[in-house]
Each structure stands twice: as structure tokens, then as C-alpha cells.
Design a protein around this motif. Sequence first.
Motif, mmCIF file in Angstrom:
data_model
loop_
_atom_site.group_PDB
_atom_site.id
_atom_site.type_symbol
_atom_site.label_atom_id
_atom_site.label_comp_id
_atom_site.label_asym_id
_atom_site.label_seq_id
_atom_site.Cartn_x
_atom_site.Cartn_y
_atom_site.Cartn_z
ATOM 1 N N GLY A 132 0.882 -1.282 -0.119
ATOM 2 C CA GLY A 132 -0.247 0.085 -0.056
ATOM 3 C C GLY A 132 0.836 1.398 0.074
ATOM 4 O O GLY A 132 2.077 1.198 0.604
ATOM 5 N N ASP B 79 -6.884 -1.568 6.028
ATOM 6 C CA ASP B 79 -6.539 -0.196 5.866
ATOM 7 C C ASP B 79 -6.921 0.355 6.961
ATOM 8 O O ASP B 79 -5.989 1.334 7.412
ATOM 9 C CB ASP B 79 -7.007 0.503 4.544
ATOM 10 N N GLY C 10 -2.345 0.622 -4.363
ATOM 11 C CA GLY C 10 -1.378 -0.418 -4.322
ATOM 12 C C GLY C 10 -1.795 -1.984 -5.007
ATOM 13 O O GLY C 10 -2.899 -1.701 -5.348
ATOM 14 N N GLU D 234 -9.468 2.559 0.373
ATOM 15 C CA GLU D 234 -8.221 2.244 0.700
ATOM 16 C C GLU D 234 -6.755 2.929 0.303
ATOM 17 O O GLU D 234 -7.307 3.869 -0.406
ATOM 18 C CB GLU D 234 -8.071 0.647 -0.089
ATOM 19 N N LEU D 235 -5.736 2.348 0.731
ATOM 20 C CA LEU D 235 -4.515 3.045 0.082
ATOM 21 C C LEU D 235 -4.336 2.359 -1.332
ATOM 22 O O LEU D 235 -4.630 1.358 -1.762
ATOM 23 C CB LEU D 235 -3.335 2.649 0.955
ATOM 24 N N LEU E 123 -0.679 -7.170 4.116
ATOM 25 C CA LEU E 123 -0.665 -6.001 3.553
ATOM 26 C C LEU E 123 0.542 -5.314 4.212
ATOM 27 O O LEU E 123 0.653 -5.354 5.437
ATOM 28 C CB LEU E 123 -2.141 -5.036 3.466
ATOM 29 N N ALA F 160 2.264 -1.451 4.021
ATOM 30 C CA ALA F 160 2.336 0.052 3.444
ATOM 31 C C ALA F 160 3.489 0.848 3.600
ATOM 32 O O ALA F 160 4.278 0.597 4.743
ATOM 33 C CB ALA F 160 1.223 0.785 4.333
#
Length: 268
Positions: free
Chosen positions: A150, A258, A178, A175-176, A221, A223
Amino acid sequence: MPELRTTTLVDAPVRTVAGALLDTRLLARSVRGLGLRISGGPVLYEGAALVGSAGRVSGTLAVTRADTTGVSAELVEGPLPRFRLRTDLRHTGGGTLVVDSVEWLSPGGPLGRLADVVVGRGLALKVLRARAAAVSARSAELLRARVVVGAAIVHEGRLLAQQRAYPPDTAGKWELPGGRVEPGETDHAAVIRECAEELAITVTPGDQVGPDVPLRRDLLLRAYTATLTAGTPTPADHQATRWLTTTDLPTLDWLPADRALLPSLLLP
């Protein structure tokens, strides 16, 4: 007020162990064999609610902390005047030290104190031991898991988020930017490629933010911060994009994974 504490050394980085702690299924599995049940969303995050039960007795735990330092939860509705579960993570040269503690307050009087000695302490110790074993096992799984990256893109003091268009069960959630890391690709290379493909922008990725967040048994996930260096975000497969201030962050309907990252995404 009774309190018990255990320590476990896990051979994994802090962010990985923090990710294991976010897996609601881990907590549920660790107490099921003790006649207890825990249910909630797939991922723990600050403000999430967990419902626990033992026979006909039930209660609700509110998550008050869920980040790279550990997890804390307190009883907000149930049979005890007070119950708190706390896990703190500490980096060491040999791995991550996991410090689990549980404290509670039984109903007053001689019967309450007797329950603490005869039942409460024994059950609490079993819960902590089972939880420690589950955290170690889940951390080992996450070390082998595939990665979705992300991008926490901050520009002029605001964070970029995008709104999903599909599948139906997640459409409309935020969401981010990615996507999945391809075989042979680094996390940073995946961040650059995904931002170009999804939003037609060029970014420079930076440090990881927040814990690894479990998505499935074999998928997580991760980030990273990112700096926008060229282009204007134009969504290819999403409903919309939005630049968010710190005040905006908690107001959106985020995907659970997220949402677990929000404490790490607070803007200056």
C-alpha cells in the motif's frame, strides 16, 4: 486487582509480530480449547469490538490500541467490573519480546476473591499461554506470506485514498493505492508500478509505516510512505480518489486492513 503476566521471545521482526496480533482469528483459536469464544471482524483495529462468551456468559471487549507497539483491549460490557488484556512488543537482538498481561476485578466479597484464586488465575494463565503459542505460530506464517503493498502518499499535508468499484462486497470502501508484489519484484518497485498503473502518477517510496496486516493466512498488506513526484491521480479501476486531512481519516468507510493502519497514518 489480580494481574498475570507472561513473556515470549518470537523469532520475527516487531512489525511481523504486530501483524500477527491483529489477526482476530488468532485470538479466537487460542481460547477455543478453553471453552471460550471470541468473534469480531477479520482484523483488529483501534475502536473495534470483540464479543466473547463462556457458556451463557458473554461480554464485549473494545480495542483501545492496535499498532506496532502491541494491542490492548478492555471489557466494556460483561460480567466483571473490569477486565483488560494488554500485549506489548519490544525489539531485542534475538527477536521480538512479547509481554502479555491480563488484569481483572471480580465481583466483591469472599466469593469473588475465592473465584480469583480457584478459577480466575488458572484460566487467565491458560489464555496467556495459548495466546503466546498462537502468536509465535502466526508470526512464522506471516514471514512466508505473499505481500500486497500500500502507498501512503502524502502531498501538501494530505493523504491520498481511493474508493473501490468492485467486487460487490467491498465496492464503495476506501483503501490506500497499491497491489500485489509480483515474483522477483521488490516492495518499492511494486509501489511505483501499482501507482503508475492505478493512478497514472509517479511516486518515490520511502519507509514502511504501521505493522504488517494479515489479509489471509498466506497474504499480508505492507504499507510504505510515498512522495508524489509527477502526475495528477486519475483512477483507472476505482470509483474515486480523495486527498484527506487528519480530520477526514476516521470519517471514511475503510477496508478493515487499511483501517488497521490509520493510527500510523496520522498527518503532521
